[in-house]
Design a protein around this motif. Structure first.
Motif, PDB file in Angstrom:
ATOM      1  N   VAL A   1       0.781  14.336  10.027  1.00  0.00           N
ATOM      2  CA  VAL A   1       0.923  15.670  10.631  1.00  0.00           C
ATOM      3  C   VAL A   1       1.862  16.497   9.764  1.00  0.00           C
ATOM      4  O   VAL A   1       3.025  16.122   9.560  1.00  0.00           O
ATOM      5  CB  VAL A   1       1.466  15.586  12.070  1.00  0.00           C
ATOM      6  N   VAL A   2       1.344  17.635   9.251  1.00  0.00           N
ATOM      7  CA  VAL A   2       2.139  18.552   8.415  1.00  0.00           C
ATOM      8  C   VAL A   2       2.384  19.823   9.221  1.00  0.00           C
ATOM      9  O   VAL A   2       1.438  20.468   9.684  1.00  0.00           O
ATOM     10  CB  VAL A   2       1.412  18.879   7.097  1.00  0.00           C
ATOM     11  N   THR A   3       3.662  20.182   9.403  1.00  0.00           N
ATOM     12  CA  THR A   3       4.051  21.303  10.268  1.00  0.00           C
ATOM     13  C   THR A   3       4.876  22.316   9.488  1.00  0.00           C
ATOM     14  O   THR A   3       5.728  21.935   8.680  1.00  0.00           O
ATOM     15  CB  THR A   3       4.862  20.794  11.465  1.00  0.00           C
ATOM     16  N   VAL A   4       4.604  23.614   9.763  1.00  0.00           N
ATOM     17  CA  VAL A   4       5.458  24.694   9.253  1.00  0.00           C
ATOM     18  C   VAL A   4       6.517  24.967  10.298  1.00  0.00           C
ATOM     19  O   VAL A   4       6.205  25.422  11.407  1.00  0.00           O
ATOM     20  CB  VAL A   4       4.632  25.964   8.951  1.00  0.00           C
ATOM     21  N   LEU A   5       7.754  24.681   9.975  1.00  0.00           N
ATOM     22  CA  LEU A   5       8.823  24.746  10.977  1.00  0.00           C
ATOM     23  C   LEU A   5       9.108  26.169  11.432  1.00  0.00           C
ATOM     24  O   LEU A   5       9.499  26.380  12.583  1.00  0.00           O
ATOM     25  CB  LEU A   5      10.096  24.115  10.402  1.00  0.00           C
ATOM     26  N   LYS A   6       8.913  27.164  10.594  1.00  0.00           N
ATOM     27  CA  LYS A   6       9.291  28.535  10.934  1.00  0.00           C
ATOM     28  C   LYS A   6       8.291  29.216  11.865  1.00  0.00           C
ATOM     29  O   LYS A   6       8.619  30.247  12.454  1.00  0.00           O
ATOM     30  CB  LYS A   6       9.443  29.372   9.654  1.00  0.00           C
ATOM     31  N   ILE A   7       7.074  28.664  11.968  1.00  0.00           N
ATOM     32  CA  ILE A   7       6.047  29.296  12.804  1.00  0.00           C
ATOM     33  C   ILE A   7       5.546  28.270  13.803  1.00  0.00           C
ATOM     34  O   ILE A   7       4.967  27.251  13.421  1.00  0.00           O
ATOM     35  CB  ILE A   7       4.881  29.831  11.960  1.00  0.00           C
ATOM     36  N   GLU A   8       5.771  28.524  15.062  1.00  0.00           N
ATOM     37  CA  GLU A   8       5.361  27.602  16.111  1.00  0.00           C
ATOM     38  C   GLU A   8       3.840  27.491  16.168  1.00  0.00           C
ATOM     39  O   GLU A   8       3.116  28.488  16.122  1.00  0.00           O
ATOM     40  CB  GLU A   8       5.894  28.068  17.458  1.00  0.00           C
ATOM     41  N   GLY A   9       3.362  26.244  16.254  1.00  0.00           N
ATOM     42  CA  GLY A   9       1.931  26.002  16.381  1.00  0.00           C
ATOM     43  C   GLY A   9       1.173  25.977  15.077  1.00  0.00           C
ATOM     44  O   GLY A   9      -0.052  25.795  15.076  1.00  0.00           O
TER      45      GLY A   9
ATOM     46  N   LEU B   1       0.843  -1.191   0.000  1.00  0.00           N
ATOM     47  CA  LEU B   1       0.000   0.000   0.000  1.00  0.00           C
ATOM     48  C   LEU B   1       0.877   1.239   0.000  1.00  0.00           C
ATOM     49  O   LEU B   1       1.837   1.326   0.774  1.00  0.00           O
ATOM     50  CB  LEU B   1      -0.916   0.023   1.228  1.00  0.00           C
ATOM     51  N   THR B   2       0.542   2.198  -0.863  1.00  0.00           N
ATOM     52  CA  THR B   2       1.231   3.491  -0.895  1.00  0.00           C
ATOM     53  C   THR B   2       0.192   4.588  -0.698  1.00  0.00           C
ATOM     54  O   THR B   2      -0.795   4.657  -1.440  1.00  0.00           O
ATOM     55  CB  THR B   2       1.976   3.706  -2.211  1.00  0.00           C
ATOM     56  N   ALA B   3       0.413   5.442   0.295  1.00  0.00           N
ATOM     57  CA  ALA B   3      -0.481   6.572   0.581  1.00  0.00           C
ATOM     58  C   ALA B   3       0.338   7.850   0.609  1.00  0.00           C
ATOM     59  O   ALA B   3       1.522   7.844   0.956  1.00  0.00           O
ATOM     60  CB  ALA B   3      -1.194   6.367   1.911  1.00  0.00           C
ATOM     61  N   THR B   4      -0.284   8.986   0.245  1.00  0.00           N
ATOM     62  CA  THR B   4       0.400  10.283   0.244  1.00  0.00           C
ATOM     63  C   THR B   4      -0.361  11.272   1.108  1.00  0.00           C
ATOM     64  O   THR B   4      -1.579  11.160   1.291  1.00  0.00           O
ATOM     65  CB  THR B   4       0.524  10.839  -1.176  1.00  0.00           C
ATOM     66  N   CYS B   5       0.389  12.251   1.628  1.00  0.00           N
ATOM     67  CA  CYS B   5      -0.188  13.304   2.474  1.00  0.00           C
ATOM     68  C   CYS B   5       0.456  14.622   2.082  1.00  0.00           C
ATOM     69  O   CYS B   5       1.688  14.756   2.142  1.00  0.00           O
ATOM     70  CB  CYS B   5       0.066  13.004   3.947  1.00  0.00           C
ATOM     71  N   ASN B   6      -0.350  15.624   1.678  1.00  0.00           N
ATOM     72  CA  ASN B   6       0.161  16.924   1.253  1.00  0.00           C
ATOM     73  C   ASN B   6      -0.737  18.034   1.791  1.00  0.00           C
ATOM     74  O   ASN B   6      -1.949  17.835   1.991  1.00  0.00           O
ATOM     75  CB  ASN B   6       0.225  17.016  -0.272  1.00  0.00           C
ATOM     76  N   ALA B   7      -0.124  19.211   2.031  1.00  0.00           N
ATOM     77  CA  ALA B   7      -0.872  20.395   2.464  1.00  0.00           C
ATOM     78  C   ALA B   7      -0.251  21.618   1.809  1.00  0.00           C
ATOM     79  O   ALA B   7       0.964  21.833   1.921  1.00  0.00           O
ATOM     80  CB  ALA B   7      -0.842  20.536   3.983  1.00  0.00           C
ATOM     81  N   LEU B   8      -1.072  22.419   1.132  1.00  0.00           N
ATOM     82  CA  LEU B   8      -0.599  23.621   0.463  1.00  0.00           C
ATOM     83  C   LEU B   8      -0.262  24.686   1.516  1.00  0.00           C
ATOM     84  O   LEU B   8      -1.056  24.962   2.408  1.00  0.00           O
ATOM     85  CB  LEU B   8      -1.669  24.148  -0.487  1.00  0.00           C
ATOM     86  N   SER B   9       0.930  25.293   1.411  1.00  0.00           N
ATOM     87  CA  SER B   9       1.373  26.259   2.410  1.00  0.00           C
ATOM     88  C   SER B   9       2.198  27.346   1.756  1.00  0.00           C
ATOM     89  O   SER B   9       2.786  27.148   0.682  1.00  0.00           O
ATOM     90  CB  SER B   9       2.206  25.567   3.501  1.00  0.00           C
ATOM     91  N   SER B  10       2.224  28.519   2.429  1.00  0.00           N
ATOM     92  CA  SER B  10       3.060  29.622   1.944  1.00  0.00           C
ATOM     93  C   SER B  10       4.511  29.460   2.373  1.00  0.00           C
ATOM     94  O   SER B  10       5.372  30.201   1.909  1.00  0.00           O
ATOM     95  CB  SER B  10       2.519  30.954   2.485  1.00  0.00           C
TER      96      SER B  10
END
Length: 633
Positions: free
Chosen positions: A406-414, A361-370
């Motif tokens: 879980v997709v996280t923006v490293l430069k902005i906490e939270g 099984l192959t699954a993908t996870c993506n989130a559009l971010s600035s």
């Protein structure tokens, strides 16, 4: 009579001097002025000399009224001292000195303001010589503490003429106090500012002075401090005091406008609250500030705009405009706001996915971010992958479960988002092998069996015996892809229980073999024989050792076991009867006494024959525990 004679003598002397043609000369010396505070005591000294000597002089004191007339208040000569009645000093003056020393002092107690007059000391000699001196009495009153009051409203630099700055006032002083205005410790010149004084004479005769300052203000005076200096006279000099310092509000127009993000500091993300501040470098109350963003006007509260729960649509340029409603002049400034965003995570495939056991099984996870993002896959709180893709090779039932991306923006906490994927692995049932499926249990006891089965779709579990009989389940717990089934069996014989699991992909079974056991214990038997005669007593104890518990494997039914138990009980009863007959001498053709005597005359042995169920061998035990062959029986 003596007074008349002295007067005659004096007249005679004067006539004699006049006859001689001698002219007397009198010189009087006094201070120009005497200064005292109101309520104090004033002392006015009159010093004089005469060519005739200082004896026998006539002394008079006068004061000059407001109209310029002389008013006598005191007379003194060699024969009398008289204070004139009906003057303002009648009860408050005294004179010291007789004139013989050439000095006489007029003392005025409890000096009042009306006592500020000119006093005359007149000295007349024995002849025609006369001299006088004059002293001015100055009276002082210290004024009250001064007060300053500035204008309560602001002053615009656009005013055409001078604007009132404030008023200084000092009350109840004497003589009149003087007021001088200061700005930042520098006295203001009257040719630059406008000062309007006013003087009030109180009913008490004291002076109150007020001074009003007006001037044309500029922006530079917005931080200036104004105050008044008060100068007032005291005996012997001049004193000074100051008022508090005041500041005025100066209104002046703006020359530039600034707008900025006050909070949050740094980067902004969706969901934040933004606080925008707009301010001009002026402070005219007639100025109105507004903020515009993409043709939308926002009103300000105390020059602040708050935007709650912002989105990326709030990004852009914000213009702040200041308009003066008096002159209709406009100024503006701007700032750029960028709201960072992170869209919800998109997991492919969505929601729940079925995968056959052994497949991939192959699954993908993506989130559009600035901004740059980091992705982590989690299962049961543990990290299983740190890439956008999740790859499950050779899927097993252990691969099934809920996966969280879980997709996280490293430069902005939270700033993070997440998605889920429910993986279900399809396959035939698999029963987890028990640690021991060969079980020995006591007869008539209950044994609890448990069967744990995995598989998807969820397997169906049935308990049976080896002969096909279905057993009733005690309980069953079912979770997704797993079943735990429990059964309770009453052990009455050997039994074989089978846990059967099945779904559409296959079946599985596990067998439990239960052996029924019984534990028996033969108790120790103690036989005691006691014979009493006239001469001797013999006690013989015979003990049979305890037979340890023995497991008897039963291959028949429960009826056989019951028959065996009954047989054992009958044998026990038979043994008791035989023992009783032996005691009575009814067996072996002899009495108990004779048998005992003969046994004692032998080897004193009492023999018990014991046989086991499993052997034909007989064992004879003597009283002393010695083995006896069967022939000795």
């Amino acid at each position: 009579m003596a007074t008349r004679n002295a007067a005659c003598l004096l007249v005679g002397l004067l006539a004699l001097f006049h006859t001689w043609g001698v002219t007397a000369h009198v010189e009087v010396n006094m201070m120009d002025r005497v200064e005292v505070f109101r309520g104090e005591t004033a002392s006015i000294a009159c010093m004089f000399t005469s060519s005739e000597g200082v004896g026998g002089m006539m002394i008079q004191w006068f004061y000059v009224t407001r109209t310029g007339e002389k008013q006598k208040i005191y007379y003194q000569d060699a024969t009398m001292k008289v204070v004139d009645k009906g003057t303002q000093f009648t009860d408050r003056i005294s004179v010291s000195g007789t004139g013989a020393t050439g000095e006489i002092v007029l003392t005025i107690s409890n000096v009042e303001l009306k006592d500020q007059l000119e006093f005359i000391c007149l000295i007349k000699g024995l002849t025609e010589g006369t001299g006088e001196g004059r002293t001015k009495l100055r009276v002082f009153v210290t004024p009250d503490l001064p007060n300053i009051e500035g204008v309560q409203t602001g002053i615009s630099v656009n005013e055409d003429g001078p604007s009132k700055i404030g008023t200084c006032e000092v009350k109840n002083g004497f003589p009149k106090p003087n007021i001088t205005w200061y700005r930042n410790k520098t006295p203001l010149r009257v040719d630059v500012v406008k000062v309007v004084p006013s003087i009030t004479t109180e009913s008490s005769g004291l002076f109150s002075v007020k001074s009003e300052l007006s001037m044309k203000v500029t922006k530079e005076e917005k931080d200036d401090l104004f105050y008044c200096e008060i100068n007032y006279f005291v005996p012997g000099g001049v004193m000074m005091t100051e008022t508090n310092h005041i500041n005025i509000t100066v209104y002046y127009p703006s020359t530039s406008v600034s707008v900025w993000v006050e909070s949050p500091k740094g980067t902004i993300k969706e969901g934040d609250s933004i606080e925008l501040h707009c301010r001009g470098n002026g402070n005219m109350p007639s100025s109105i500030l507004t903020i515009m963003h993409e043709n939308d006007n926002y009103p300000l509260v105390n020059n602040v705009l708050v935007l709650d729960d912002v989105t990326r649509l709030h990004s852009g340029v914000y213009h702040c405009t200041s308009m003066d409603t008096d002159t209709f002049e406009e100024l503006s400034g701007n700032t750029t706001v960028f709201v960072n965003y992170l869209d919800p995570a998109v997991v492919m495939p969505e929601d729940t996915v079925l995968v056959t056991e052994g497949n991939e099984l192959t699954a993908t996870c993506n989130a559009l971010s600035s901004l740059e993002t980091h992705t982590v896959w989690m299962k049961n709180g543990k990290e299983v992958s740190t890439a956008h893709s999740l790859i499950l090779k050779d899927a097993t039932f252990d691969s099934a479960g809920m996966y969280v991306c879980v997709v996280t923006v490293l430069k902005i906490e939270g700033m993070e988002t997440s998605g889920t994927l429910n993986v279900k692995v399809q396959g035939p049932p698999k029963i987890m092998k028990p640690s021991d499926n060969e079980i020995e249990e006591s007869f008539e006891s209950t044994v609890d069996l448990s069967c744990n089965v995995r598989g998807f779709p969820t397997p169906r579990v049935i308990w049976t015996t080896s002969d096909g009989k279905i057993l009733k389940m005690a309980s069953e717990t079912e979770t997704e892809g797993e079943v735990q089934s429990n059964v309770s069996i009453l052990v009455t014989s050997d039994i074989t229980a089978v846990c059967n699991a099945s779904n559409e992909f296959g079946t599985d079974a596990v067998t439990f073999n239960i052996k029924a056991t019984i534990h028996t214990t033969t108790p120790a038997t103690t036989t005691t024989s006691t014979t009493t005669s006239n001469t001797t007593t013999i006690t013989s104890d015979t003990a049979q050792p305890a037979i340890p518990p023995k497991k008897i494997k039963k291959e028949g039914s429960g009826v056989i076991i019951a028959v065996i138990i009954i047989c054992i009980l009958l044998l026990a009863i038979l043994g008791s009867v035989l023992y009783f007959l032996y005691k009575k001498g009814k067996i072996c053709g002899r009495s108990g006494k004779q048998d005992l005597t003969k046994e004692k005359s032998g080897k004193d042995n009492i023999v018990v024959e014991m046989k086991s169920d499993n052997t034909e061998e007989a064992v004879l035990l003597g009283v002393n525990g010695e083995k006896q062959p069967p022939s000795n029986q």
